[in-house]
Design a protein around this motif. Sequence first.
Motif, PDB file in Angstrom:
ATOM      1  N   GLU A 152       0.827  -1.200   0.000  1.00  0.00           N
ATOM      2  CA  GLU A 152       0.000   0.000   0.000  1.00  0.00           C
ATOM      3  C   GLU A 152       0.867   1.258   0.000  1.00  0.00           C
ATOM      4  OE1 GLU A 152      -3.627  -1.862   2.755  1.00  0.00           O
ATOM      5  OE2 GLU A 152      -2.492  -0.133   3.477  1.00  0.00           O
ATOM      6  N   LEU A 153       0.293   2.359  -0.474  1.00  0.00           N
ATOM      7  CA  LEU A 153       0.927   3.679  -0.451  1.00  0.00           C
ATOM      8  C   LEU A 153      -0.081   4.673   0.097  1.00  0.00           C
ATOM      9  CD1 LEU A 153       3.388   5.448  -1.341  1.00  0.00           C
ATOM     10  CD2 LEU A 153       2.174   5.823  -3.482  1.00  0.00           C
ATOM     11  N   TRP A 154       0.330   5.406   1.131  1.00  0.00           N
ATOM     12  CA  TRP A 154      -0.579   6.342   1.808  1.00  0.00           C
ATOM     13  C   TRP A 154      -0.017   7.752   1.766  1.00  0.00           C
ATOM     14  CZ3 TRP A 154      -5.163   5.249   4.724  1.00  0.00           C
ATOM     15  CH2 TRP A 154      -5.554   3.909   4.654  1.00  0.00           C
ATOM     16  N   GLU A 155      -0.788   8.666   1.243  1.00  0.00           N
ATOM     17  CA  GLU A 155      -0.435  10.085   1.264  1.00  0.00           C
ATOM     18  C   GLU A 155      -0.964  10.679   2.561  1.00  0.00           C
ATOM     19  OE1 GLU A 155      -0.609  13.986  -1.660  1.00  0.00           O
ATOM     20  OE2 GLU A 155      -1.940  12.308  -2.047  1.00  0.00           O
ATOM     21  N   GLY A 156      -0.075  11.274   3.357  1.00  0.00           N
ATOM     22  CA  GLY A 156      -0.472  11.796   4.654  1.00  0.00           C
ATOM     23  C   GLY A 156      -0.213  10.834   5.796  1.00  0.00           C
ATOM     24  N   GLY A 157       0.300   9.641   5.487  1.00  0.00           N
ATOM     25  CA  GLY A 157       0.624   8.679   6.537  1.00  0.00           C
ATOM     26  C   GLY A 157      -0.436   7.608   6.685  1.00  0.00           C
ATOM     27  N   ARG A 158      -0.020   6.414   7.053  1.00  0.00           N
ATOM     28  CA  ARG A 158      -0.921   5.265   7.153  1.00  0.00           C
ATOM     29  C   ARG A 158      -2.011   5.469   8.197  1.00  0.00           C
ATOM     30  NH1 ARG A 158      -4.210   2.136   7.998  1.00  0.00           N
ATOM     31  NH2 ARG A 158      -4.325  -0.094   7.537  1.00  0.00           N
ATOM     32  N   PHE A 159      -1.714   6.210   9.254  1.00  0.00           N
ATOM     33  CA  PHE A 159      -2.664   6.311  10.353  1.00  0.00           C
ATOM     34  C   PHE A 159      -3.535   7.559  10.291  1.00  0.00           C
ATOM     35  CE2 PHE A 159       1.006   3.834  11.774  1.00  0.00           C
ATOM     36  CZ  PHE A 159       0.367   2.644  12.096  1.00  0.00           C
ATOM     37  N   ASN A 160      -3.157   8.527   9.466  1.00  0.00           N
ATOM     38  CA  ASN A 160      -3.935   9.766   9.380  1.00  0.00           C
ATOM     39  C   ASN A 160      -4.166  10.228   7.950  1.00  0.00           C
ATOM     40  OD1 ASN A 160      -4.239  10.533  12.275  1.00  0.00           O
ATOM     41  ND2 ASN A 160      -2.007  10.547  12.204  1.00  0.00           N
ATOM     42  N   GLY A 161      -3.751   9.448   6.976  1.00  0.00           N
ATOM     43  CA  GLY A 161      -3.855   9.884   5.585  1.00  0.00           C
ATOM     44  C   GLY A 161      -4.868   9.094   4.792  1.00  0.00           C
ATOM     45  N   ARG A 162      -4.612   8.919   3.498  1.00  0.00           N
ATOM     46  CA  ARG A 162      -5.515   8.174   2.628  1.00  0.00           C
ATOM     47  C   ARG A 162      -4.705   7.341   1.657  1.00  0.00           C
ATOM     48  NH1 ARG A 162      -6.763  10.375  -2.399  1.00  0.00           N
ATOM     49  NH2 ARG A 162      -5.480  12.154  -2.962  1.00  0.00           N
ATOM     50  N   ALA A 163      -5.257   6.197   1.322  1.00  0.00           N
ATOM     51  CA  ALA A 163      -4.572   5.282   0.415  1.00  0.00           C
ATOM     52  C   ALA A 163      -4.698   5.785  -1.018  1.00  0.00           C
ATOM     53  CB  ALA A 163      -5.169   3.883   0.528  1.00  0.00           C
ATOM     54  N   VAL A 164      -3.611   5.682  -1.780  1.00  0.00           N
ATOM     55  CA  VAL A 164      -3.622   5.994  -3.201  1.00  0.00           C
ATOM     56  C   VAL A 164      -3.070   4.796  -3.956  1.00  0.00           C
ATOM     57  CG1 VAL A 164      -3.408   8.472  -2.839  1.00  0.00           C
ATOM     58  CG2 VAL A 164      -1.359   7.102  -3.112  1.00  0.00           C
TER      59      VAL A 164
END
Length: 496
Positions: A152-164
Amino acid sequence: MRMRRALGRLAGLLVVVLTVALGQPGPAFADTGAGVPCPMNRKPVADGTFVVSSPFGARSGGFHQGVDMAGDAGTDIYAALDGTVSAAGPASGFGQWIVIDTPTRTGVVSTVYGHMYPDGVLVRTGDPVRTGQHIADIGSNGQSSGPHLHFELWEGGRFNGRAVDPAPLLDEGASSGSSVVELVAATTDCSVGVLTPGLVPPEFVPWLLKAGVMCSGITAPLLAAQLEAENGFRHGPSAPVSSTGARGPAQFMPATWTTWGKDYDGSGPPPDVNSIADAVMAQGALMCENHRSSADAISTGRVVGDPVALALAAYNAGFGAVLEAGGMPFGGEYTTQTQPYVKKILERAKAFAAAPWATGTTPPPPTEAPQPDVGDRIVEVARTLEGTSWVWGGGNIDGPTRGGIDSPGLTRHAVAQATDGKVVLPRSTQEQWEIGDPIPVNELDPGDLVFSGWNEFDIPTHVGIAVGGGKMVHASTDSGVTVSNFDPESEGRRVT
Protein backbone atom coordinates in the motif's frame (compact mmCIF):
# COMPACT_ATOMS: atom_id res chain seq x y z
CA MET A 1 -25.54 25.39 -7.98
CA ARG A 2 -25.35 22.27 -10.14
CA MET A 3 -26.35 18.96 -8.51
CA ARG A 4 -23.37 16.74 -7.72
CA ARG A 5 -23.87 12.98 -7.75
CA ALA A 6 -22.33 11.04 -4.85
CA LEU A 7 -20.68 8.72 -7.35
CA GLY A 8 -18.84 11.65 -8.82
CA ARG A 9 -17.44 12.72 -5.48
CA LEU A 10 -16.26 9.20 -4.73
CA ALA A 11 -14.61 8.95 -8.11
CA GLY A 12 -12.92 12.29 -7.60
CA LEU A 13 -11.38 11.14 -4.35
CA LEU A 14 -9.84 8.15 -6.10
CA VAL A 15 -8.19 10.00 -8.96
CA VAL A 16 -4.49 10.31 -8.16
CA VAL A 17 -1.83 9.75 -10.77
CA LEU A 18 1.43 8.57 -9.26
CA THR A 19 4.53 7.95 -11.29
CA VAL A 20 8.17 7.36 -10.47
CA ALA A 21 10.73 5.53 -12.53
CA LEU A 22 11.79 2.39 -10.70
CA GLY A 23 14.30 -0.37 -11.22
CA GLN A 24 15.29 -3.64 -9.66
CA PRO A 25 16.46 -3.71 -6.06
CA GLY A 26 20.10 -2.78 -5.78
CA PRO A 27 22.26 -0.06 -4.28
CA ALA A 28 20.28 2.42 -2.21
CA PHE A 29 22.06 5.37 -3.80
CA ALA A 30 22.92 6.56 -7.28
CA ASP A 31 25.75 8.87 -8.33
CA THR A 32 24.23 12.14 -9.47
CA GLY A 33 27.36 13.08 -11.38
CA ALA A 34 28.39 15.56 -8.73
CA GLY A 35 29.55 13.00 -6.21
CA VAL A 36 26.41 13.51 -4.09
CA PRO A 37 24.45 10.37 -3.17
CA CYS A 38 20.70 10.46 -3.78
CA PRO A 39 18.19 7.73 -2.87
CA MET A 40 16.70 5.85 -5.80
CA ASN A 41 13.13 4.56 -5.67
CA ARG A 42 12.90 0.77 -5.93
CA LYS A 43 10.18 -1.79 -6.44
CA PRO A 44 9.22 -3.63 -3.26
CA VAL A 45 9.74 -6.97 -5.04
CA ALA A 46 12.30 -7.61 -7.79
CA ASP A 47 11.26 -7.87 -11.43
CA GLY A 48 10.68 -11.45 -12.49
CA THR A 49 9.75 -12.64 -8.99
CA PHE A 50 6.13 -11.52 -8.84
CA VAL A 51 2.90 -10.99 -10.76
CA VAL A 52 0.19 -8.50 -9.81
CA SER A 53 -2.67 -10.72 -8.66
CA SER A 54 -5.08 -8.04 -7.45
CA PRO A 55 -4.97 -4.29 -8.21
CA PHE A 56 -5.96 -1.27 -6.15
CA GLY A 57 -9.69 -0.47 -6.20
CA ALA A 58 -13.14 -1.98 -5.79
CA ARG A 59 -13.11 -5.70 -5.02
CA SER A 60 -15.82 -8.14 -3.88
CA GLY A 61 -18.16 -5.48 -2.57
CA GLY A 62 -15.37 -3.66 -0.73
CA PHE A 63 -12.32 -1.61 -1.55
CA HIS A 64 -8.80 -3.01 -1.90
CA GLN A 65 -6.42 -0.34 -0.59
CA GLY A 66 -3.27 -1.74 -2.15
CA VAL A 67 -1.77 -3.97 -4.82
CA ASP A 68 -1.21 -7.71 -4.31
CA MET A 69 2.08 -9.02 -5.72
CA ALA A 70 2.04 -12.82 -5.83
CA GLY A 71 5.39 -14.62 -5.54
CA ASP A 72 7.03 -17.62 -3.98
CA ALA A 73 7.07 -17.85 -0.20
CA GLY A 74 10.33 -16.44 1.12
CA THR A 75 10.89 -14.05 -1.80
CA ASP A 76 12.77 -10.93 -0.68
CA ILE A 77 10.74 -7.77 0.01
CA TYR A 78 12.57 -4.44 -0.25
CA ALA A 79 11.88 -0.97 1.15
CA ALA A 80 10.42 1.10 -1.69
CA LEU A 81 11.53 4.38 -0.07
CA ASP A 82 13.88 5.67 2.60
CA GLY A 83 12.17 6.18 5.93
CA THR A 84 11.59 5.02 9.49
CA VAL A 85 9.62 1.94 10.52
CA SER A 86 6.51 3.16 12.35
CA ALA A 87 4.99 -0.31 12.80
CA ALA A 88 6.30 -3.85 12.51
CA GLY A 89 4.45 -6.87 13.84
CA PRO A 90 0.94 -8.33 14.09
CA ALA A 91 -1.90 -6.45 12.40
CA SER A 92 -5.51 -7.44 11.84
CA GLY A 93 -5.98 -9.08 8.43
CA PHE A 94 -2.31 -8.64 7.51
CA GLY A 95 -0.87 -11.39 9.67
CA GLN A 96 2.33 -9.41 10.14
CA TRP A 97 2.92 -6.03 8.55
CA ILE A 98 5.53 -3.30 8.21
CA VAL A 99 4.72 0.42 7.88
CA ILE A 100 7.52 2.76 6.77
CA ASP A 101 7.03 6.51 7.08
CA THR A 102 8.90 8.78 4.66
CA PRO A 103 8.91 12.47 5.69
CA THR A 104 8.60 15.05 2.93
CA ARG A 105 8.35 18.80 2.68
CA THR A 106 4.55 18.68 2.53
CA GLY A 107 3.71 15.66 4.63
CA VAL A 108 4.37 12.02 5.40
CA VAL A 109 4.15 9.24 2.82
CA SER A 110 3.75 5.71 4.19
CA THR A 111 4.47 2.44 2.40
CA VAL A 112 2.82 -0.69 3.84
CA TYR A 113 3.94 -4.30 3.40
CA GLY A 114 1.67 -7.13 4.56
CA HIS A 115 1.03 -10.88 4.99
CA MET A 116 4.48 -11.84 6.24
CA TYR A 117 5.11 -14.51 8.87
CA PRO A 118 6.81 -13.42 12.12
CA ASP A 119 10.17 -14.81 11.02
CA GLY A 120 9.81 -12.95 7.72
CA VAL A 121 9.77 -9.50 9.35
CA LEU A 122 13.38 -8.30 9.42
CA VAL A 123 13.00 -4.80 10.88
CA ARG A 124 11.57 -3.36 14.06
CA THR A 125 9.59 -0.27 14.97
CA GLY A 126 11.90 2.73 15.06
CA ASP A 127 14.45 1.31 12.63
CA PRO A 128 15.72 3.67 9.92
CA VAL A 129 15.62 1.94 6.52
CA ARG A 130 17.07 2.76 3.14
CA THR A 131 15.58 2.29 -0.29
CA GLY A 132 16.32 -1.21 -1.59
CA GLN A 133 16.99 -2.63 1.89
CA HIS A 134 15.81 -6.22 2.43
CA ILE A 135 13.11 -5.72 5.10
CA ALA A 136 10.93 -8.85 4.87
CA ASP A 137 10.08 -12.08 3.07
CA ILE A 138 6.86 -12.89 1.24
CA GLY A 139 4.42 -15.00 3.24
CA SER A 140 0.75 -15.99 3.32
CA ASN A 141 -0.21 -14.92 6.83
CA GLY A 142 -3.53 -13.40 7.88
CA GLN A 143 -6.38 -13.07 5.39
CA SER A 144 -4.45 -14.50 2.46
CA SER A 145 -5.21 -17.10 -0.21
CA GLY A 146 -1.56 -17.73 -1.14
CA PRO A 147 1.94 -16.29 -0.85
CA HIS A 148 1.99 -12.64 -1.85
CA LEU A 149 2.98 -9.15 -0.77
CA HIS A 150 0.12 -6.75 -0.12
CA PHE A 151 1.64 -3.33 -0.84
CA GLU A 152 0.00 0.00 0.00
CA LEU A 153 0.93 3.68 -0.45
CA TRP A 154 -0.58 6.34 1.81
CA GLU A 155 -0.44 10.09 1.26
CA GLY A 156 -0.47 11.80 4.65
CA GLY A 157 0.62 8.68 6.54
CA ARG A 158 -0.92 5.27 7.15
CA PHE A 159 -2.66 6.31 10.35
CA ASN A 160 -3.94 9.77 9.38
CA GLY A 161 -3.86 9.88 5.58
CA ARG A 162 -5.52 8.17 2.63
CA ALA A 163 -4.57 5.28 0.41
CA VAL A 164 -3.62 5.99 -3.20
CA ASP A 165 -2.98 3.57 -6.04
CA PRO A 166 0.64 2.35 -5.85
CA ALA A 167 0.47 0.63 -9.25
CA PRO A 168 2.71 3.18 -11.03
CA LEU A 169 5.49 2.32 -8.57
CA LEU A 170 5.58 -0.99 -10.46
CA ASP A 171 5.59 0.60 -13.93
CA GLU A 172 8.91 1.90 -15.20
CA GLY A 173 7.26 3.68 -18.13
CA ALA A 174 4.98 5.96 -16.14
CA SER A 175 5.33 9.74 -16.34
CA SER A 176 5.83 12.08 -13.39
CA GLY A 177 3.90 15.00 -11.98
CA SER A 178 1.42 13.84 -9.33
CA SER A 179 1.20 15.06 -5.76
CA VAL A 180 2.58 11.84 -4.31
CA VAL A 181 5.47 11.86 -6.76
CA GLU A 182 6.31 15.37 -5.61
CA LEU A 183 6.24 14.17 -2.02
CA VAL A 184 8.51 11.27 -2.86
CA ALA A 185 10.84 13.51 -4.86
CA ALA A 186 11.00 15.90 -1.91
CA THR A 187 12.47 13.26 0.40
CA THR A 188 15.98 14.02 -0.76
CA ASP A 189 18.01 17.19 -1.02
CA CYS A 190 21.16 16.16 -2.88
CA SER A 191 22.87 19.45 -2.07
CA VAL A 192 23.21 18.42 1.57
CA GLY A 193 23.17 14.65 1.10
CA VAL A 194 20.44 14.08 3.69
CA LEU A 195 16.66 14.04 3.72
CA THR A 196 15.07 17.36 2.82
CA PRO A 197 15.28 19.78 5.78
CA GLY A 198 12.52 21.83 7.33
CA LEU A 199 9.77 19.23 7.51
CA VAL A 200 8.25 20.68 10.67
CA PRO A 201 4.51 21.45 10.83
CA PRO A 202 4.25 25.19 11.52
CA GLU A 203 2.29 24.69 14.74
CA PHE A 204 5.33 22.94 16.26
CA VAL A 205 7.85 25.67 15.40
CA PRO A 206 7.28 28.18 18.25
CA TRP A 207 7.41 25.45 20.89
CA LEU A 208 10.49 23.83 19.40
CA LEU A 209 12.28 27.17 19.41
CA LYS A 210 11.25 27.72 23.02
CA ALA A 211 12.24 24.22 24.16
CA GLY A 212 15.50 24.49 22.22
CA VAL A 213 16.87 27.19 24.55
CA MET A 214 16.08 25.47 27.85
CA CYS A 215 19.70 24.34 28.20
CA SER A 216 22.93 24.18 26.25
CA GLY A 217 23.46 21.12 24.10
CA ILE A 218 19.80 20.38 23.40
CA THR A 219 18.76 22.38 20.35
CA ALA A 220 15.50 22.90 18.49
CA PRO A 221 16.71 20.95 15.41
CA LEU A 222 17.67 18.02 17.63
CA LEU A 223 14.23 18.03 19.28
CA ALA A 224 12.57 18.25 15.86
CA ALA A 225 14.50 15.24 14.62
CA GLN A 226 13.52 13.36 17.77
CA LEU A 227 9.82 14.19 17.31
CA GLU A 228 10.02 12.97 13.72
CA ALA A 229 11.52 9.68 14.91
CA GLU A 230 9.14 9.25 17.83
CA ASN A 231 5.73 9.78 16.24
CA GLY A 232 6.16 11.66 12.96
CA PHE A 233 4.78 14.91 14.48
CA ARG A 234 1.40 13.23 14.97
CA HIS A 235 -0.52 14.82 17.84
CA GLY A 236 -4.00 15.29 19.25
CA PRO A 237 -6.52 12.66 20.38
CA SER A 238 -6.07 10.59 17.19
CA ALA A 239 -2.28 10.31 17.52
CA PRO A 240 -1.31 6.62 17.50
CA VAL A 241 -0.25 4.96 20.75
CA SER A 242 2.77 2.66 20.63
CA SER A 243 2.53 -1.04 21.42
CA THR A 244 4.17 -0.31 24.78
CA GLY A 245 1.70 2.46 25.66
CA ALA A 246 3.81 5.51 24.79
CA ARG A 247 1.62 8.45 23.83
CA GLY A 248 1.64 11.82 22.10
CA PRO A 249 4.08 13.50 19.72
CA ALA A 250 7.00 12.90 22.14
CA GLN A 251 5.89 9.33 23.02
CA PHE A 252 5.87 9.60 26.81
CA MET A 253 5.13 6.52 28.89
CA PRO A 254 2.42 7.23 31.51
CA ALA A 255 4.80 7.02 34.48
CA THR A 256 7.33 9.33 32.83
CA TRP A 257 4.61 11.80 31.91
CA THR A 258 3.46 11.92 35.54
CA THR A 259 6.91 13.26 36.42
CA TRP A 260 7.62 15.54 33.46
CA GLY A 261 4.22 16.59 32.12
CA LYS A 262 3.27 20.21 32.85
CA ASP A 263 0.61 22.60 31.55
CA TYR A 264 2.91 24.82 29.51
CA ASP A 265 0.27 26.59 27.40
CA GLY A 266 -2.32 27.26 30.10
CA SER A 267 -4.94 25.03 28.49
CA GLY A 268 -5.15 22.69 31.49
CA PRO A 269 -4.76 21.42 34.06
CA PRO A 270 -4.08 18.58 33.74
CA PRO A 271 -1.19 18.62 31.25
CA ASP A 272 -2.07 16.95 27.94
CA VAL A 273 0.40 14.37 26.60
CA ASN A 274 -1.13 14.81 23.11
CA SER A 275 -0.75 18.60 23.19
CA ILE A 276 2.06 20.09 21.12
CA ALA A 277 3.00 22.67 23.75
CA ASP A 278 2.94 20.36 26.77
CA ALA A 279 4.64 17.45 25.01
CA VAL A 280 7.43 19.44 23.31
CA MET A 281 8.31 21.42 26.44
CA ALA A 282 8.31 18.26 28.56
CA GLN A 283 10.49 16.59 25.91
CA GLY A 284 12.93 19.50 26.12
CA ALA A 285 13.00 19.38 29.91
CA LEU A 286 13.64 15.63 30.02
CA MET A 287 16.32 15.85 27.33
CA CYS A 288 18.03 18.66 29.27
CA GLU A 289 18.02 16.51 32.39
CA ASN A 290 19.42 13.57 30.42
CA HIS A 291 22.12 15.82 28.96
CA ARG A 292 23.06 17.21 32.39
CA SER A 293 23.20 13.71 33.90
CA SER A 294 25.27 12.39 30.99
CA ALA A 295 27.71 15.31 31.16
CA ASP A 296 28.13 14.80 34.93
CA ALA A 297 28.72 11.07 34.46
CA ILE A 298 31.31 11.75 31.75
CA SER A 299 33.13 14.27 33.93
CA THR A 300 33.34 11.80 36.81
CA GLY A 301 34.49 8.93 34.61
CA ARG A 302 31.40 6.78 35.07
CA VAL A 303 30.59 6.78 31.36
CA VAL A 304 32.27 7.71 28.10
CA GLY A 305 30.77 9.23 24.98
CA ASP A 306 29.03 12.31 23.68
CA PRO A 307 26.50 13.83 26.11
CA VAL A 308 23.97 14.58 23.36
CA ALA A 309 24.08 11.03 22.02
CA LEU A 310 23.84 9.62 25.53
CA ALA A 311 20.91 11.93 26.32
CA LEU A 312 19.06 10.50 23.32
CA ALA A 313 19.92 6.97 24.40
CA ALA A 314 18.60 7.73 27.88
CA TYR A 315 15.35 9.05 26.39
CA ASN A 316 14.93 5.79 24.52
CA ALA A 317 16.22 3.25 27.04
CA GLY A 318 16.50 5.09 30.36
CA PHE A 319 19.54 6.68 31.99
CA GLY A 320 20.07 3.51 33.99
CA ALA A 321 20.93 1.68 30.76
CA VAL A 322 23.55 4.33 29.97
CA LEU A 323 25.15 3.97 33.42
CA GLU A 324 25.10 0.18 33.27
CA ALA A 325 26.82 0.16 29.85
CA GLY A 326 29.32 2.82 30.85
CA GLY A 327 28.20 4.82 27.81
CA MET A 328 26.11 3.94 24.77
CA PRO A 329 23.95 0.88 25.63
CA PHE A 330 24.71 -2.20 23.56
CA GLY A 331 23.54 -5.76 23.11
CA GLY A 332 20.07 -7.08 22.28
CA GLU A 333 17.48 -4.36 21.67
CA TYR A 334 20.00 -1.67 22.62
CA THR A 335 21.95 -2.59 19.49
CA THR A 336 18.93 -3.13 17.25
CA GLN A 337 16.77 -0.24 18.50
CA THR A 338 18.51 2.30 20.73
CA GLN A 339 21.70 2.73 18.70
CA PRO A 340 19.89 3.17 15.33
CA TYR A 341 17.47 5.57 17.07
CA VAL A 342 20.35 7.76 18.24
CA LYS A 343 22.19 7.61 14.91
CA LYS A 344 19.09 8.52 12.90
CA ILE A 345 18.21 11.51 15.09
CA LEU A 346 21.73 12.92 15.01
CA GLU A 347 21.75 12.60 11.21
CA ARG A 348 18.33 14.23 10.82
CA ALA A 349 19.20 17.05 13.23
CA LYS A 350 21.74 18.29 10.66
CA ALA A 351 18.96 18.53 8.09
CA PHE A 352 16.60 20.37 10.43
CA ALA A 353 19.40 22.78 11.37
CA ALA A 354 19.60 23.80 7.70
CA ALA A 355 15.92 24.76 7.59
CA PRO A 356 14.87 28.44 7.66
CA TRP A 357 12.60 27.97 10.69
CA ALA A 358 15.55 26.82 12.82
CA THR A 359 17.45 30.09 12.36
CA GLY A 360 14.66 32.28 13.77
CA THR A 361 14.93 33.94 17.16
CA THR A 362 11.31 34.99 17.79
CA PRO A 363 8.76 32.18 17.69
CA PRO A 364 5.94 32.99 15.26
CA PRO A 365 2.37 32.39 16.42
CA PRO A 366 1.30 28.76 15.98
CA THR A 367 -1.20 29.72 13.33
CA GLU A 368 -0.95 32.84 11.24
CA ALA A 369 -3.79 33.92 9.00
CA PRO A 370 -2.91 34.86 5.41
CA GLN A 371 -2.60 38.58 4.79
CA PRO A 372 -5.77 40.35 3.53
CA ASP A 373 -4.29 40.76 0.04
CA VAL A 374 -3.47 37.07 -0.31
CA GLY A 375 -5.91 36.75 -3.22
CA ASP A 376 -4.12 39.44 -5.20
CA ARG A 377 -0.84 37.75 -4.37
CA ILE A 378 -2.14 34.42 -5.70
CA VAL A 379 -3.05 36.11 -8.97
CA GLU A 380 0.33 37.86 -9.12
CA VAL A 381 2.24 34.60 -8.66
CA ALA A 382 0.15 32.81 -11.28
CA ARG A 383 0.49 35.60 -13.83
CA THR A 384 4.28 35.57 -13.60
CA LEU A 385 4.01 32.25 -15.46
CA GLU A 386 1.96 33.60 -18.38
CA GLY A 387 3.21 31.99 -21.58
CA THR A 388 4.48 28.85 -19.81
CA SER A 389 3.62 25.72 -21.79
CA TRP A 390 0.91 23.32 -20.66
CA VAL A 391 2.33 19.91 -19.68
CA TRP A 392 0.13 17.16 -18.29
CA GLY A 393 1.13 16.51 -14.68
CA GLY A 394 3.56 19.45 -14.79
CA GLY A 395 4.18 21.72 -11.85
CA ASN A 396 4.59 21.51 -8.11
CA ILE A 397 4.51 24.01 -5.25
CA ASP A 398 7.80 25.47 -6.48
CA GLY A 399 6.67 26.04 -10.07
CA PRO A 400 6.81 24.32 -13.47
CA THR A 401 8.37 20.89 -13.88
CA ARG A 402 9.35 18.98 -17.01
CA GLY A 403 9.14 22.22 -19.00
CA GLY A 404 5.61 23.23 -18.14
CA ILE A 405 2.60 23.15 -15.85
CA ASP A 406 -1.03 22.01 -15.93
CA SER A 407 -4.09 23.69 -14.45
CA PRO A 408 -4.06 22.14 -10.92
CA GLY A 409 -0.27 22.47 -10.88
CA LEU A 410 -0.64 26.22 -11.48
CA THR A 411 -3.24 26.73 -8.75
CA ARG A 412 -1.24 24.62 -6.31
CA HIS A 413 1.95 26.59 -7.00
CA ALA A 414 0.32 30.01 -6.81
CA VAL A 415 -1.59 29.34 -3.57
CA ALA A 416 1.41 27.75 -1.82
CA GLN A 417 3.75 30.59 -2.79
CA ALA A 418 1.25 33.34 -1.95
CA THR A 419 0.56 31.90 1.51
CA ASP A 420 4.22 31.07 2.27
CA GLY A 421 3.35 27.40 2.33
CA LYS A 422 0.54 27.74 4.86
CA VAL A 423 -2.01 26.50 2.32
CA VAL A 424 -0.90 23.60 0.12
CA LEU A 425 -3.61 22.35 -2.22
CA PRO A 426 -3.89 18.70 -3.27
CA ARG A 427 -2.43 17.88 -6.68
CA SER A 428 -5.44 17.06 -8.84
CA THR A 429 -8.37 19.20 -10.01
CA GLN A 430 -10.78 16.66 -8.56
CA GLU A 431 -9.15 16.81 -5.14
CA GLN A 432 -9.03 20.61 -5.16
CA TRP A 433 -12.77 20.63 -5.91
CA GLU A 434 -13.38 18.76 -2.67
CA ILE A 435 -11.90 21.43 -0.37
CA GLY A 436 -12.69 25.03 0.51
CA ASP A 437 -16.06 26.79 0.49
CA PRO A 438 -18.39 27.10 -2.54
CA ILE A 439 -18.73 30.69 -3.78
CA PRO A 440 -21.20 31.91 -6.45
CA VAL A 441 -19.37 32.86 -9.63
CA ASN A 442 -20.59 36.44 -9.47
CA GLU A 443 -19.11 36.78 -5.96
CA LEU A 444 -15.65 35.40 -6.69
CA ASP A 445 -12.72 37.50 -5.50
CA PRO A 446 -9.26 37.53 -7.05
CA GLY A 447 -7.44 34.39 -5.94
CA ASP A 448 -10.56 32.20 -5.68
CA LEU A 449 -10.56 28.97 -7.68
CA VAL A 450 -12.74 28.59 -10.79
CA PHE A 451 -13.75 25.06 -11.86
CA SER A 452 -15.12 23.91 -15.22
CA GLY A 453 -15.04 21.08 -17.74
CA TRP A 454 -17.51 18.77 -15.98
CA ASN A 455 -17.25 15.10 -16.88
CA GLU A 456 -19.96 12.42 -16.88
CA PHE A 457 -19.63 12.08 -13.11
CA ASP A 458 -20.16 15.84 -12.60
CA ILE A 459 -16.54 16.24 -11.58
CA PRO A 460 -14.54 19.24 -12.87
CA THR A 461 -11.54 18.53 -15.09
CA HIS A 462 -10.14 22.07 -15.22
CA VAL A 463 -9.34 24.74 -12.66
CA GLY A 464 -8.16 28.33 -12.84
CA ILE A 465 -7.73 31.38 -10.60
CA ALA A 466 -10.17 34.27 -10.66
CA VAL A 467 -8.52 37.61 -11.52
CA GLY A 468 -11.67 39.79 -11.52
CA GLY A 469 -14.07 40.96 -14.20
CA GLY A 470 -15.24 37.44 -15.08
CA LYS A 471 -11.74 36.36 -16.10
CA MET A 472 -9.30 33.78 -14.80
CA VAL A 473 -5.64 32.90 -15.18
CA HIS A 474 -5.24 29.21 -15.97
CA ALA A 475 -3.08 26.67 -17.78
CA SER A 476 -4.81 25.99 -21.09
CA THR A 477 -3.98 22.87 -23.09
CA ASP A 478 -3.85 25.04 -26.22
CA SER A 479 -2.28 28.30 -25.03
CA GLY A 480 -0.41 27.41 -21.84
CA VAL A 481 -0.74 29.82 -18.93
CA THR A 482 -3.05 32.59 -20.09
CA VAL A 483 -5.98 34.80 -19.03
CA SER A 484 -9.43 33.90 -20.37
CA ASN A 485 -13.11 34.47 -19.71
CA PHE A 486 -14.92 32.11 -17.34
CA ASP A 487 -16.57 29.08 -18.92
CA PRO A 488 -20.40 29.55 -18.84
CA GLU A 489 -20.78 26.58 -16.48
CA SER A 490 -17.98 27.58 -14.12
CA GLU A 491 -18.28 27.23 -10.37
CA GLY A 492 -16.07 28.68 -7.67
CA ARG A 493 -14.48 27.77 -4.36
CA ARG A 494 -12.53 29.78 -1.81
CA VAL A 495 -9.52 28.07 -0.25
CA THR A 496 -7.78 30.97 1.56
